[in-house]
Scaffold this motif. Structure first.
Motif, PDB file in Angstrom:
ATOM      1  N   ASN A 137      28.434  38.000  15.745  1.00 46.78           N
ATOM      2  CA  ASN A 137      27.203  38.405  15.800  1.00 46.78           C
ATOM      3  C   ASN A 137      26.977  39.546  15.051  1.00 46.78           C
ATOM      4  O   ASN A 137      25.739  39.451  14.403  1.00 46.78           O
ATOM      5  CB  ASN A 137      26.968  38.541  17.420  1.00 46.78           C
ATOM      6  CG  ASN A 137      27.104  37.306  18.172  1.00 46.78           C
ATOM      7  OD1 ASN A 137      26.832  36.232  17.749  1.00 46.78           O
ATOM      8  ND2 ASN A 137      27.248  37.549  19.647  1.00 46.78           N
ATOM      9  N   ASN A 150      22.281  41.792   9.791  1.00 44.46           N
ATOM     10  CA  ASN A 150      22.119  42.969  10.391  1.00 44.46           C
ATOM     11  C   ASN A 150      20.522  43.173  10.224  1.00 44.46           C
ATOM     12  O   ASN A 150      20.025  44.425  10.465  1.00 44.46           O
ATOM     13  CB  ASN A 150      22.755  44.170   9.655  1.00 44.46           C
ATOM     14  CG  ASN A 150      22.507  44.205   8.054  1.00 44.46           C
ATOM     15  OD1 ASN A 150      21.581  43.436   7.668  1.00 44.46           O
ATOM     16  ND2 ASN A 150      22.905  45.485   7.691  1.00 44.46           N
ATOM     17  N   ARG A 192      18.073  39.071  14.175  1.00 45.00           N
ATOM     18  CA  ARG A 192      18.944  39.016  15.462  1.00 45.00           C
ATOM     19  C   ARG A 192      18.360  38.484  16.575  1.00 45.00           C
ATOM     20  O   ARG A 192      19.382  37.879  17.163  1.00 45.00           O
ATOM     21  CB  ARG A 192      19.506  40.509  15.544  1.00 45.00           C
ATOM     22  CG  ARG A 192      20.490  40.821  14.777  1.00 45.00           C
ATOM     23  CD  ARG A 192      21.179  42.428  14.802  1.00 45.00           C
ATOM     24  NE  ARG A 192      22.329  42.367  14.064  1.00 45.00           N
ATOM     25  CZ  ARG A 192      22.771  43.760  13.884  1.00 45.00           C
ATOM     26  NH1 ARG A 192      22.381  44.901  14.489  1.00 45.00           N
ATOM     27  NH2 ARG A 192      23.892  43.983  13.264  1.00 45.00           N
ATOM     28  N   PRO A 212      21.976  40.307  20.588  1.00 42.05           N
ATOM     29  CA  PRO A 212      21.170  41.130  19.665  1.00 42.05           C
ATOM     30  C   PRO A 212      21.294  42.363  19.963  1.00 42.05           C
ATOM     31  O   PRO A 212      21.702  43.486  19.037  1.00 42.05           O
ATOM     32  CB  PRO A 212      19.896  40.598  19.633  1.00 42.05           C
ATOM     33  CG  PRO A 212      19.712  39.241  20.132  1.00 42.05           C
ATOM     34  CD  PRO A 212      21.121  39.360  21.281  1.00 42.05           C
TER      35      PRO A 212
END
Length: 505
Positions: free
Chosen positions: A156, A161, A166, A385
């Motif tokens: 993840n 980024n 996210r 996230p």
């Protein structure tokens, strides 16, 4: 300027913004963003299978409800302990040939071996060895499950980024999980329980085989999607990243306030969701209070499309305003909708809820069940996230890139708290008289069962979400803060660390 020119100008502007973000952030391709979250099907597939283990252990192996509950809870605590140990090893390895794909493969084969031996052979072992054999196989399963969770959390963080992307993979993760749970619940409640009861070992055999097939697909697709990011050059944030040691574990938690707040919020949410989502709690609500267990699979199937639509709205909202605001809004939705659902079942007649009686109770229940499930999925979609944000905050604060260890700190506390799930259920049900067997669809309705069902399915959730809203008031990682942090990390990766403004205060 005519409409075509306006449309073309907007398209060009979006293209410029996308190009700028690609320069600024490590972004995932669209197909990677959509395919990688399928690992949740593998991870959740094995977890769903193991929610049935209490019925198998108590009813077929013969360990009893309380003993089985204590073993499962104790094993979950061991699960939490293994997380930081395994994560430390993973963070220390260079990953020359990648980490995530190897971990996914190792996790799948470990959990497959454990579940096949558990559900196919445990009841055949001599009575004196059944308990030891059960505990041993459960521990092996836990090791595989730990590998899967750590791999998913690292992936993840590596996938993107970009604060705008996210929430997308978090939402897709929940959509895939929701579709999986809808399908597997139908498979269990309509197909399997139509052929067998929970006292038939064949039910567990067929469920295990189904799980092995569907989880292999999930892990396989996610491994393909993460291939381009699963490289040694992505395991860090520049030249100044320091090696992480085990003694850094406590200081890492102590000095990271967003991690502390995140852990408190998500661990309590997880415990309440696991209690309410436990097979026993579902059997009590649909099989006893409502009196029609098949309604569980039917209502979840009916809710699938509305849930996906609400999730897309949640994703769009979080892309614009950030994961924190998305989580807070959806948690308020959870509190309101679950409160209304409780009032409906308390003040109305739950036995009127059935597909051949489309009156007020049935329509109101399906509507509120759909809304409450949708906002719950939206709320849960922000876990991954937000955890990725916390990992980056730790890198910004300490100059140490340790996604595995930061994730392990969260999962250690999360599992220690959520390990109480089966103990809570076992002790509460023992308190109202269920000491040797759990309630099933043939258990007669009583007032005690009704109120215990209400607490397990609604009360514990309402308490947890209220606490979460209080904690989130002090959580600093909103969208604006994460953009600032990513810019600083990008400058560091380029070697621009002389400017004191680029260093964490």
């Amino acid at each position: 300027m005519d409409k075509k020119e306006i449309k073309r100008a907007k398209k060009e502007q979006k293209a410029l913004e996308r190009a700028e973000r690609e320069q600024k952030f490590r972004r995932a391709k669209t197909w990677e963003l959509f395919m990688y979250p399928t690992f949740s099907i593998g991870h959740n597939g094995f977890m769903f299978l193991m929610t049935l283990v209490s019925y198998y252990a108590a009813g077929i192996v013969g360990l009893g409800t309380v003993v089985a509950s204590y073993i499962i809870s104790g094993s979950r605590i061991f699960d939490g302990i293994t997380d930081p140990l395994i994560a430390l090893i993973i963070d220390k390895t260079k990953g020359k040939y990648g980490k995530i794909r190897i971990l996914f493969a190792s996790a799948y084969f470990t959990m497959s071996l454990a579940t096949v031996l558990l559900f196919f052979t445990n009841h055949l072992v001599a009575d004196g060895f059944k308990l030891f054999y059960f505990i041993l196989l459960y521990i092996v399963f836990i090791i595989g499950y730990t590998l899967s969770g750590i791999a998913g959390n690292i992936g993840n963080n590596l996938l993107t980024n970009d604060p705008q992307q996210r929430p997308v993979f978090g939402g897709l993760n929940m959509i895939y999980s929701m579709l999986f749970y809808s399908g597997v619940t139908l498979f269990l409640t309509v197909y399997l329980t139509g052929k067998y009861s929970f006292s038939d070992v064949q039910l567990f055999h067929e469920m295990t085989i189904f799980t092995l097939i569907i989880t292999a697909i999930g892990y396989g697709l996610s491994s393909i999607a993460i291939r381009s990011k699963d490289k040694i050059e992505n395991f860090g944030e520049g030249k100044n990243t320091e090696r992480v040691k085990f003694r850094d574990l406590w200081p890492m938690l102590k000095g990271n306030r967003p991690l502390q707040l995140f852990v408190v919020t998500m661990a309590t949410d997880k415990l309440s969701l696991q209690v309410s989502g436990n097979v026993v709690a579902n059997v009590m609500l649909f099989g006893i209070v409502i009196g029609n267990y098949a309604m569980l699979g039917i209502t979840q199937s009916l809710a699938t499309i509305p849930n996906i639509l609400v999730l897309f709205f949640g994703i769009r909202y979080a892309m614009k305003f950030g994961s924190k605001k998305g989580y807070v809004l959806s948690t308020w939705g959870c509190l309101i909708s679950y409160g209304l659902l409780f009032l409906l079942l308390w003040l109305g007649d739950p036995t009127q809820i059935r597909m051949d009686n489309m009156g007020f109770m049935t329509l109101a229940f399906i509507t509120l069940f759909t809304i409450s499930g949708a906002v719950r999925f939206v709320s849960s979609s922000f876990v991954q996230p937000m955890l990725a944000d916390v990992v980056d905050y730790n890198t910004y604060k300490s100059n140490r890139y340790a996604p595995g260890l930061v994730s392990a700190i969260y999962t250690f506390i999360d599992k220690a708290v959520s390990s109480l799930q089966q103990t809570v259920i076992g002790l509460l049900l023992a308190f109202i008289g269920f000491r040797t067997a759990f309630p099933d669809v043939d258990t007669p309705y009583t007032e005690k069962i009704f109120w215990m069902t209400m607490f397990l399915n609604f009360g514990i959730l309402i308490i947890s979400w209220t606490l979460s809203l209080i904690v989130m008031k002090y959580y600093e990682l909103n969208k604006e803060r994460m953009v600032e942090i990513q810019e600083i990390l990008e400058e560091r990766s380029k070697g621009n660390t002389d400017d004191p403004d680029l260093l964490a205060k």
